[in-house]
Each structure stands twice: as C-alpha cells, then as structure tokens.
Design a protein around this motif. Structure first.
Motif, PDB file in Angstrom:
ATOM      1  N   LEU A   1     -28.717 -24.267 -18.123  1.00 50.12           N
ATOM      2  CA  LEU A   1     -30.106 -24.645 -17.950  1.00 50.12           C
ATOM      3  C   LEU A   1     -30.363 -25.763 -18.803  1.00 50.12           C
TER       4      LEU A   1
ATOM      5  N   ARG B   1     -21.462 -28.775 -28.171  1.00 50.47           N
ATOM      6  CA  ARG B   1     -20.287 -28.684 -29.245  1.00 50.47           C
ATOM      7  C   ARG B   1     -19.058 -29.109 -28.711  1.00 50.47           C
TER       8      ARG B   1
ATOM      9  N   ASN C   1     -32.370 -25.174 -26.728  1.00 49.17           N
ATOM     10  CA  ASN C   1     -31.823 -24.369 -25.471  1.00 49.17           C
ATOM     11  C   ASN C   1     -30.555 -23.831 -25.786  1.00 49.17           C
TER      12      ASN C   1
ATOM     13  N   TYR D   1     -28.622  -9.731 -29.380  1.00 50.95           N
ATOM     14  CA  TYR D   1     -29.047 -10.978 -28.575  1.00 50.95           C
ATOM     15  C   TYR D   1     -30.560 -10.524 -28.682  1.00 50.95           C
TER      16      TYR D   1
ATOM     17  N   VAL E   1     -30.877 -16.226 -14.816  1.00 46.75           N
ATOM     18  CA  VAL E   1     -30.562 -17.518 -14.207  1.00 46.75           C
ATOM     19  C   VAL E   1     -28.873 -17.351 -14.140  1.00 46.75           C
TER      20      VAL E   1
ATOM     21  N   THR F   1     -25.628 -18.615 -14.869  1.00 48.89           N
ATOM     22  CA  THR F   1     -24.998 -19.817 -15.631  1.00 48.89           C
ATOM     23  C   THR F   1     -23.717 -19.216 -16.387  1.00 48.89           C
TER      24      THR F   1
ATOM     25  N   ARG G   1     -20.368 -15.427 -20.116  1.00 48.87           N
ATOM     26  CA  ARG G   1     -18.774 -15.817 -20.100  1.00 48.87           C
ATOM     27  C   ARG G   1     -18.038 -14.680 -20.815  1.00 48.87           C
TER      28      ARG G   1
HETATM   29  N1  NAP Z   1     -29.028 -17.432 -18.006  1.00 48.51           N
HETATM   30  C1  NAP Z   1     -30.162 -16.755 -18.268  1.00 48.51           C
HETATM   31  O1  NAP Z   1     -30.173 -15.587 -17.359  1.00 48.51           O
HETATM   32  C2  NAP Z   1     -30.861 -16.825 -19.527  1.00 48.51           C
HETATM   33  C3  NAP Z   1     -32.041 -15.908 -19.661  1.00 48.51           C
HETATM   34  C4  NAP Z   1     -32.838 -16.066 -20.541  1.00 48.51           C
HETATM   35  C5  NAP Z   1     -32.417 -17.090 -21.489  1.00 48.51           C
HETATM   36  N2  NAP Z   1     -31.539 -17.747 -21.381  1.00 48.51           N
HETATM   37  C6  NAP Z   1     -31.176 -18.794 -22.478  1.00 48.51           C
HETATM   38  O2  NAP Z   1     -31.118 -19.824 -22.038  1.00 48.51           O
HETATM   39  C7  NAP Z   1     -30.372 -20.985 -22.893  1.00 48.51           C
HETATM   40  C8  NAP Z   1     -29.331 -21.625 -22.339  1.00 48.51           C
HETATM   41  O3  NAP Z   1     -28.377 -20.700 -21.478  1.00 48.51           O
HETATM   42  P1  NAP Z   1     -27.661 -20.631 -20.383  1.00 48.51           P
HETATM   43  O4  NAP Z   1     -27.808 -19.483 -19.466  1.00 48.51           O
HETATM   44  O5  NAP Z   1     -27.813 -22.434 -19.585  1.00 48.51           O
HETATM   45  O6  NAP Z   1     -26.051 -20.510 -20.647  1.00 48.51           O
HETATM   46  P2  NAP Z   1     -24.955 -21.552 -20.756  1.00 48.51           P
HETATM   47  O7  NAP Z   1     -24.526 -22.094 -19.513  1.00 48.51           O
HETATM   48  O8  NAP Z   1     -23.692 -20.748 -21.411  1.00 48.51           O
HETATM   49  O9  NAP Z   1     -25.375 -22.508 -21.621  1.00 48.51           O
HETATM   50  C9  NAP Z   1     -25.221 -22.159 -23.095  1.00 48.51           C
HETATM   51  C10 NAP Z   1     -25.191 -23.799 -23.726  1.00 48.51           C
HETATM   52  O10 NAP Z   1     -25.210 -23.446 -25.215  1.00 48.51           O
HETATM   53  C11 NAP Z   1     -24.036 -24.135 -25.634  1.00 48.51           C
HETATM   54  N3  NAP Z   1     -23.666 -23.797 -27.010  1.00 48.51           N
HETATM   55  C12 NAP Z   1     -23.252 -22.338 -27.325  1.00 48.51           C
HETATM   56  N4  NAP Z   1     -23.142 -22.061 -28.940  1.00 48.51           N
HETATM   57  C13 NAP Z   1     -23.457 -23.294 -29.132  1.00 48.51           C
HETATM   58  C14 NAP Z   1     -23.269 -23.721 -30.531  1.00 48.51           C
HETATM   59  N5  NAP Z   1     -22.643 -22.991 -31.711  1.00 48.51           N
HETATM   60  N6  NAP Z   1     -23.432 -25.070 -30.855  1.00 48.51           N
HETATM   61  C15 NAP Z   1     -23.997 -26.103 -29.831  1.00 48.51           C
HETATM   62  N7  NAP Z   1     -24.058 -25.754 -28.559  1.00 48.51           N
HETATM   63  C16 NAP Z   1     -23.684 -24.281 -28.327  1.00 48.51           C
HETATM   64  C17 NAP Z   1     -23.026 -24.122 -24.819  1.00 48.51           C
HETATM   65  O11 NAP Z   1     -21.871 -25.069 -24.865  1.00 48.51           O
HETATM   66  P3  NAP Z   1     -20.191 -24.591 -24.624  1.00 48.51           P
HETATM   67  O12 NAP Z   1     -20.431 -25.090 -23.368  1.00 48.51           O
HETATM   68  O13 NAP Z   1     -19.674 -25.577 -25.589  1.00 48.51           O
HETATM   69  O14 NAP Z   1     -20.246 -23.231 -25.061  1.00 48.51           O
HETATM   70  C18 NAP Z   1     -23.762 -24.397 -23.568  1.00 48.51           C
HETATM   71  O15 NAP Z   1     -23.776 -25.566 -23.076  1.00 48.51           O
HETATM   72  C19 NAP Z   1     -29.616 -19.825 -23.832  1.00 48.51           C
HETATM   73  O16 NAP Z   1     -30.258 -19.885 -25.161  1.00 48.51           O
HETATM   74  C20 NAP Z   1     -29.752 -18.502 -23.245  1.00 48.51           C
HETATM   75  O17 NAP Z   1     -29.996 -17.535 -24.306  1.00 48.51           O
HETATM   76  C21 NAP Z   1     -30.526 -17.715 -20.341  1.00 48.51           C
END
Ligand code: NAP
Length: 368
Positions: A69, A89, A148, A235, A272, A274, A278
C-alpha cells in the motif's frame, strides 16, 4: 491437493489462526455491511479529494513506502504533484523503488532510511529531513505524513527500545514519529494532514487494558494464550491503539486550533494482497488469499490504497474521521475506539514512555 507442512499445521492449531479466520472475517463483513446500510439510509458521510496546487510543491512523507500500500500511495501522490519522501527501513529497497519510479519520469522523489522500531533511527530521520528541506531550498515544513508502515509478526520479539515488535512498529513507531514531526506539520504554509493506516481488525477487540506494560511487552492477563504468542490479538491491539491515538490527537489539536491547520484522519484499506502476511506460512496465506478472492473481498494495492488517498486529500474538516471503502466514504469505527477515557489513558502512557526515552542518557530532545 493442498499440502501442509509442519509449520503450517502448527499454525492452524494456534488460536491466532482461528481469530484471523473467524473474527477478522466477521469484522470485515461487518464493516462492509455498515457501509451498505449507511449508503441505503443516506447516512454516509463522504469527503471530496482536494487536489493540491502542484506549483507549491507540497511535501509528503510515507512510511513503509517500498512495498504494498505504501508504494501504491507513493505513485498516487506523485501523480497529484507531491514531492514524496519515501521512508523505509531497507536502503536497498528504497534505492530500487526510487530507481523504478525515476525511470517512469518521476523526479520529485527522495528516500530516507528509518526504522520505526528504533527511536534513535526516527530522531536521525527527522534531522535528515530537516536538513534536506533546507539544502533543497524548500519551505521548512511538511504538508502530509502517512503512517503506513506496519507488520503482522507471528512470533514474539522485541525492538531495540524494548517494545513488543508489533506494538513497537505499528503503534509506538507511528506515535513517536508523529510527535517528532509535528513541528514540521505545524509549520506548514497550508493546512497539513496526518493519515494513520489502521485496520478493520481493530473491531475484534471488545475490551482493552491500557498501561505502560501493555504498551511495551503486552499484558499477559489480556494476552493469555495457551498456544504461544497471541499474534492476531496483538496486531488488533496495535491497530486499535493507532486509531485511538488518531482520535485523541485530533481532539488535542482541536483545542489549540479549531480550524484544523493540522488535521488527523484514520484510513482502513480493507483486505489487500501485499507483503503483510510474509510471516504467515506460505501455504496458509495462499489459501487465505484464494478464499478472499473467491468471496470478492480481496483487493490489489492500487484498489486498496483509495481510502488512504481519500484521507490524504480530504479537506481539513474531515479531521477525526475514519475512511473506509473508497469514494471518499467514511464510516464509524468500533464503539471502543471512541472511548475518551481509554484514549486519554493511552495518550498519557504513550507520552510518558516517549519522554522517558527522549530524556534518557542517549537523547537530548525537547518535544514541542
Ligand atoms: N494488506 C492488508 O490487507 C491490510 C489491511 C489493513 C491494514 N493494513 C495496513 O496497511 C499498512 C501497509 O501494509 P501492507 O499491506 O502494504 O504490507 P507490506 O507490503 O508488508 O508493507 C509494509 C511496509 O512497512 C514497512 N515496515 C515494516 N516494519 C518497519 C519498520 N520497523 N520500520 C520501517 N518500515 C517498516 C515494510 O518495510 P520492509 O519491506 O522493509 O519490511 C513495508 O514497506 C500496514 O500498516 C498494515 O497493517 C494492511
């Protein structure tokens, strides 16, 4: 035929798996049902997207900008004319993302390394951004912060500052970064915004304990789980805290600034596909995505990002709202998330923890 390895079988026998499968599904369906009912009864509150004046070069910071996202949000905000600071990071992933976007003709990009699990890293990030704004001849302020970055950790470990990794990253990282960057948002030449990316999973929590202990290592009374680390619940807890922080910060800012020069909103993208799963065994996440896809609930990052962009471009009077479902729509989050007593407790505890760290021997920082 579905082949499950030992890791996947262990996962299926964890309480977290069943919480995810049942409670999260009910929470998601409940969110969509509420959206439909509000729509039918004409109660939906929507906000238009205010497209920024690109000639003013508004600056935004997106954490977790190298995947999912976050990366989708970077693309949308570049199209809107923002100067986008990618915060991630991994320096390798940041360079790769900037290179790919740069090849498509995007020049208003800058990357910085920041680890939201480390206060030291966030302090360095803030200094680097401030220095870069000066060196680039830009106004010493930022116009948009999107918190995010987030993780779904399935095993327990701690951040360098001693927090549970998931609470430390998803909640305390966003809380601390927002506090550190607030002076830059306040200094903006136009109304600025904070968007916290939360999740429908917060609805699975019906009671909450807020204390310094729950915010650092997790409260063993609430989190008691016979089968290892209660990852699903933690979470949800981290996302509920982020949501309550959004509402409390909105209330606090309103006291000094009723016109919302700095506005705060929460955005929920829905489900979503993503990298968020992992740490979940691959066979399980693949199966979950298949089921969600068949049910029509799974979105691509380009679709799921719409609630985040709605919130990022909403007018200042959207402050304190919860964006969900796209099309500028907002809805109500869980009743618990609006509990002022808990939000104030969270605010007090979090500030105390942050200031303890900042006034520790390694830091000399005065929050404004
Ligand atoms: N996907 C869903 O269904 C969904 C639903 C509701 C809410 N969300 C929320 O949406 C947000 C984005 O998640 P996503 O779904 O896009 O997942 P994602 O693809 O795993 O992206 C998460 C991002 O956060 C970064 N991150 C993790 N730990 C970090 C740290 N300590 N310092 C800096 N960056 C860090 C990751 O970096 P690295 O690549 O280096 O690990 C990655 O770029 C999250 O807050 C998640 O909880 C997601």
């Amino acid at each position: 035929m579905l082949l499950l390895d030992r890791e996947a079988l262990n996962f299926i026998f964890s309480r977290g798996f069943w919480r995810m499968s049942l409670l999260w599904t009910f929470s998601l369906l409940g969110s969509y049902l509420k959206l439909v009912i509000d729509g039918v009864s004409g109660k939906t509150i929507t906000f238009p997207r205010l497209h920024p004046d690109a000639s003013t070069r508004p600056v935004c910071i997106i954490t977790g900008a190298t995947s999912g996202l976050g990366e989708a949000a970077v693309k949308c905000l570049l199209d809107e004319g923002f100067y986008v600071i990618l915060a991630g990071r991994s320096s390798g992933l940041l360079s790769k993302t900037v290179e790919e976007l740069g090849q498509k003709g995007n020049v208003l990009l800058k990357e910085f390394v920041v680890d939201l699990a480390s206060l030291d890293s966030m302090l360095k990030f803030k200094e680097s951004v401030q220095q870069w704004l000066i060196d680039s001849g830009l106004h010493p302020s930022i116009q948009l912060l999107i918190n995010n970055a987030g993780i779904l950790a399935t095993s327990q470990s701690y951040t360098i500052d001693g927090y549970d990794r998931m609470i430390g990253t998803n909640y305390f990282g966003a809380f601390s970064l927002t506090n550190l960057l607030l002076p830059l948002l306040r200094n903006s030449y136009q109304p600025s915004r904070i968007v916290n990316v939360t999740s429908f999973t917060h609805r699975s929590i019906s009671e909450i304990i807020i204390s310094e202990k729950t915010l650092t290592v997790g409260d063993m009374r609430t989190f008691t789980c016979s089968n290892g680390y209660p990852f699903a619940r933690i979470y949800e807890y981290s996302k509920l805290c982020l949501l309550m922080f959004s509402y409390e910060l909105h209330r606090q800012l309103c006291l000094s600034d009723p016109l919302h020069h700095v506005s705060v909103t929460a955005a929920d993208p829905g489900v979503v596909k993503t990298g968020i799963m992992r740490e979940v065994p691959f066979s399980i996440s693949r199966m979950a995505y298949k089921v969600l896809d068949l049910a029509g609930l799974l979105q691509s990052p380009e679709m799921g990002v719409s609630s985040i962009i709605d919130a990022a471009l909403a007018p200042p009077d959207a402050s304190g709202r919860y964006f969900f479902g796209g099309g500028g729509r907002t809805t109500k989050s869980s009743a618990l998330s609006y509990n002022k007593e808990f939000s104030e407790q969270l605010w007090t505890c979090s500030n105390k923890l942050l200031h303890q760290k900042l006034s520790g021997p390694d830091h000399h920082f005065t929050a404004q």
